[in-house]
Design an enzyme around this catalytic site. Sequence first.
Site, short mmCIF file in Angstrom:
data_model
loop_
_atom_site.label_atom_id
_atom_site.label_comp_id
_atom_site.label_asym_id
_atom_site.label_seq_id
_atom_site.Cartn_x
_atom_site.Cartn_y
_atom_site.Cartn_z
N ASN A 1 0.22 10.88 -0.87
CA ASN A 1 -1.05 11.29 -0.26
C ASN A 1 -0.74 12.28 0.86
O ASN A 1 0.20 12.07 1.63
CB ASN A 1 -1.81 10.10 0.31
CG ASN A 1 -2.22 9.12 -0.77
OD1 ASN A 1 -2.58 9.51 -1.87
ND2 ASN A 1 -2.16 7.84 -0.46
N GLY B 1 -6.35 9.80 2.71
CA GLY B 1 -6.05 8.47 3.24
C GLY B 1 -4.67 8.32 3.84
O GLY B 1 -4.22 7.21 4.08
N HIS C 1 5.73 9.39 2.33
CA HIS C 1 5.90 8.11 1.66
C HIS C 1 5.25 8.15 0.29
O HIS C 1 4.22 8.79 0.09
CB HIS C 1 5.36 6.94 2.49
CG HIS C 1 3.95 7.05 2.93
ND1 HIS C 1 3.53 7.91 3.93
CD2 HIS C 1 2.83 6.42 2.50
CE1 HIS C 1 2.23 7.79 4.11
NE2 HIS C 1 1.77 6.89 3.24
N HIS D 1 3.68 5.82 -2.66
CA HIS D 1 3.15 4.52 -3.03
C HIS D 1 3.59 4.24 -4.47
O HIS D 1 3.39 5.08 -5.35
CB HIS D 1 1.62 4.52 -2.98
CG HIS D 1 1.06 4.70 -1.62
ND1 HIS D 1 0.63 3.64 -0.85
CD2 HIS D 1 0.87 5.82 -0.87
CE1 HIS D 1 0.18 4.11 0.30
NE2 HIS D 1 0.31 5.43 0.31
#
Length: 115
Positions: A88, A94, A101, A103
């Site tokens: 993201n 968000g 990072h 997810h």
Amino acid sequence: MSEGCLFCQIIAGDVPAKEAYSGPLAYGFWDLEPQAPLHVLIVPRRHIADASTVTPADAAALAEMMAAGSQVVAEAGYGERGYRMVFNVGHDAGNTVPHLHMHVLAGRDLRWPPG
């Protein structure tokens, strides 16, 4: 390391996290607010702000992050069913921690729209 960065503090061991992966260029830990039965964050050990700032010099770290995500999913037994790896970028996506990072999500139907 970037001073004040939550994920840098986790990597340094200053903030506790449940480890899911540890390698020379990347580190993985379980998300505190999971969106699926398996929800792990994989981060580069070196501070990179987000995916929009990645350069060719970051290739090895990104390759390890991708391999780590696949490894975590396989070890949890979700590899055959399918999984999602997501980056993201920015507020509207968000992204709340300014450290790259990925997810890694698995263990439920992740198709969109749900079906």
